[in-house]
Structure formats: C-alpha cells, structure tokens
Design a protein around this motif. Structure first.
Motif, PDB file in Angstrom:
ATOM      1  N   HIS A  79      64.138 101.182  26.539  1.00 12.25           N
ATOM      2  CA  HIS A  79      63.443 100.836  25.296  1.00 12.25           C
ATOM      3  C   HIS A  79      61.919 100.925  25.453  1.00 12.25           C
ATOM      4  O   HIS A  79      61.211 101.143  24.499  1.00 12.25           O
ATOM      5  CB  HIS A  79      63.791  99.396  24.853  1.00 12.25           C
ATOM      6  CG  HIS A  79      65.244  99.093  24.822  1.00 12.25           C
ATOM      7  ND1 HIS A  79      65.815  98.055  25.519  1.00 12.25           N
ATOM      8  CD2 HIS A  79      66.269  99.721  24.187  1.00 12.25           C
ATOM      9  CE1 HIS A  79      67.129  98.026  25.302  1.00 12.25           C
ATOM     10  NE2 HIS A  79      67.438  99.030  24.519  1.00 12.25           N
ATOM     11  N   HIS A 130      70.276 103.861  28.343  1.00 15.11           N
ATOM     12  CA  HIS A 130      69.012 104.211  27.682  1.00 15.11           C
ATOM     13  C   HIS A 130      67.997 103.120  27.978  1.00 15.11           C
ATOM     14  O   HIS A 130      68.357 102.018  28.390  1.00 15.11           O
ATOM     15  CB  HIS A 130      69.230 104.347  26.169  1.00 15.11           C
ATOM     16  CG  HIS A 130      69.747 103.087  25.547  1.00 15.11           C
ATOM     17  ND1 HIS A 130      71.084 102.795  25.488  1.00 15.11           N
ATOM     18  CD2 HIS A 130      69.112 102.016  24.996  1.00 15.11           C
ATOM     19  CE1 HIS A 130      71.259 101.619  24.912  1.00 15.11           C
ATOM     20  NE2 HIS A 130      70.075 101.115  24.613  1.00 15.11           N
ATOM     21  N   HIS A 157      69.879 100.018  30.074  1.00 16.20           N
ATOM     22  CA  HIS A 157      71.235  99.462  29.958  1.00 16.20           C
ATOM     23  C   HIS A 157      72.164 100.403  29.184  1.00 16.20           C
ATOM     24  O   HIS A 157      71.721 101.251  28.418  1.00 16.20           O
ATOM     25  CB  HIS A 157      71.215  98.062  29.305  1.00 16.20           C
ATOM     26  CG  HIS A 157      70.923  98.030  27.840  1.00 16.20           C
ATOM     27  ND1 HIS A 157      71.336  97.010  27.012  1.00 16.20           N
ATOM     28  CD2 HIS A 157      70.249  98.891  27.042  1.00 16.20           C
ATOM     29  CE1 HIS A 157      70.936  97.239  25.776  1.00 16.20           C
ATOM     30  NE2 HIS A 157      70.275  98.367  25.750  1.00 16.20           N
ATOM     31  N   TYR A 171      62.899  94.011  19.053  1.00 17.43           N
ATOM     32  CA  TYR A 171      62.123  94.789  20.020  1.00 17.43           C
ATOM     33  C   TYR A 171      60.633  94.514  19.831  1.00 17.43           C
ATOM     34  O   TYR A 171      60.152  94.462  18.690  1.00 17.43           O
ATOM     35  CB  TYR A 171      62.379  96.291  19.846  1.00 17.43           C
ATOM     36  CG  TYR A 171      63.831  96.658  19.972  1.00 17.43           C
ATOM     37  CD1 TYR A 171      64.383  96.948  21.217  1.00 17.43           C
ATOM     38  CD2 TYR A 171      64.660  96.685  18.855  1.00 17.43           C
ATOM     39  CE1 TYR A 171      65.734  97.273  21.340  1.00 17.43           C
ATOM     40  CE2 TYR A 171      66.009  97.005  18.971  1.00 17.43           C
ATOM     41  CZ  TYR A 171      66.528  97.298  20.213  1.00 17.43           C
ATOM     42  OH  TYR A 171      67.851  97.601  20.323  1.00 17.43           O
TER      43      TYR A 171
END
Ligand code: FE2
Length: 164
Positions: A53, A51, A100, A116
């Motif tokens: 981010h 996935h 990742h 994040y």
C-alpha cells in the motif's frame, strides 16, 4: 483513527446494516490526498495476491472474516512473515512497508472497512504474482477481474449455504 474504527465496530451489526453488500468488490467511501476509506466486500472463498500500500492502513471487520498473510522482501524475493486471522469486530493495523495477501476463508461474504493514510486510489504501488512472486506494478483492472471471477464462482456454486 484506530480508536474511531474500533468504536464503530463495537456494534458491527449496525455497520453491516449500512455497508453490507451481496456482491464482492471495492467501494470508495472517502478519498482525499491524505486519507482513503474503502468498503471492501470479499466474495466467499476468494483470495487476492500479495500487494503493498505504501502508506499505513487499518482493517476493521464488520462481518465475516479475512485471513491476512504477511510478507517481507528478502534477498531471494518475497518471503512469508506470518499471518493474522481477522473476524467480526477485529481491527488490525499495517505499517507503510507492509505486504499482504488476503483470503476470505468463509462460505459467506465478508465486509470490512479499510482505512489508508494517503491517496490510496492514485498511489503507485506493487503486486506480486501469486505463483512466481514476481513483483509487478499494481493493476486495478486485474483486481477487479479477481472480484468478478469470485462473484461468478459463488453465483455458479448456487450459494450453497443460502447466505448470499
Ligand atoms: Fe491490502
């Protein structure tokens, strides 16, 4: 931010005292339009598919370990571009383009603080099918079910090393 996380993880046991949980899942510790902090508990031996981010990220391990496999987009889809095995006290940065997958290789729960640089909860992003590497819209429900299945598998295994 990286220094702050590194400093906090100088004494990972202190962090674990506050944040360690006996069940895998994602716990939202802080959320704003510019910053999100998660307490991530990986169930033993679980893997989450690739996935992205779409914002910078920092991972800090306060107990256990997570093995990261990194990917990049290629002409024929996703290709592996290395990996990083993280263990207690490690801090790892990912750029906004990073893709990742993550595995907890250990027969115990892993605890990690994930930071994040944006609104991680509401950011539209992608996941990739672990078998076909087909890109799909990120599906939080599917992620929750991966955690639930991993928790159930560990409970069914009877927590053989008694660490749960
Ligand atoms: Fe991630």
């Amino acid at each position: 931010m990286r220094d702050t996380l590194r400093e906090a993880l100088d004494r990972p046991g202190d962090v674990a005292t506050k944040l360690a949980r006996p069940v895998g899942g994602l716990e939202l510790l802080f959320s704003s339009p510019t910053l999100t902090v998660l307490n991530v508990i990986w169930a033993p031996c679980m893997t989450i598919y690739p996935h992205d981010h779409r914002m910078w990220a920092l991972i800090g391990i306060y107990g256990g370990g997570e093995d990261n496999t990194l990917f990049r987009r290629g002409p024929n889809g996703l290709t592996s571009s290395g990996g990083k095995a993280l263990r207690e006290g490690d801090v790892f940065s990912l750029g906004a383009e990073a893709i990742h997958s993550v595995e907890n290789p250990l027969r115990r729960f892993t605890g990690a603080i994930h930071v994040y640089g944006g609104d991680f909860v509401n950011q539209a992003r992608s996941q990739w099918d672990p078998d076909t590497f087909e890109e799909q819209p990120y599906d939080p429900e599917q992620v929750r079910s991966v955690f639930a299945d991993a928790n159930a598998a560990w409970a069914a295994a009877g927590s053989p090393d008694g660490s749960s």
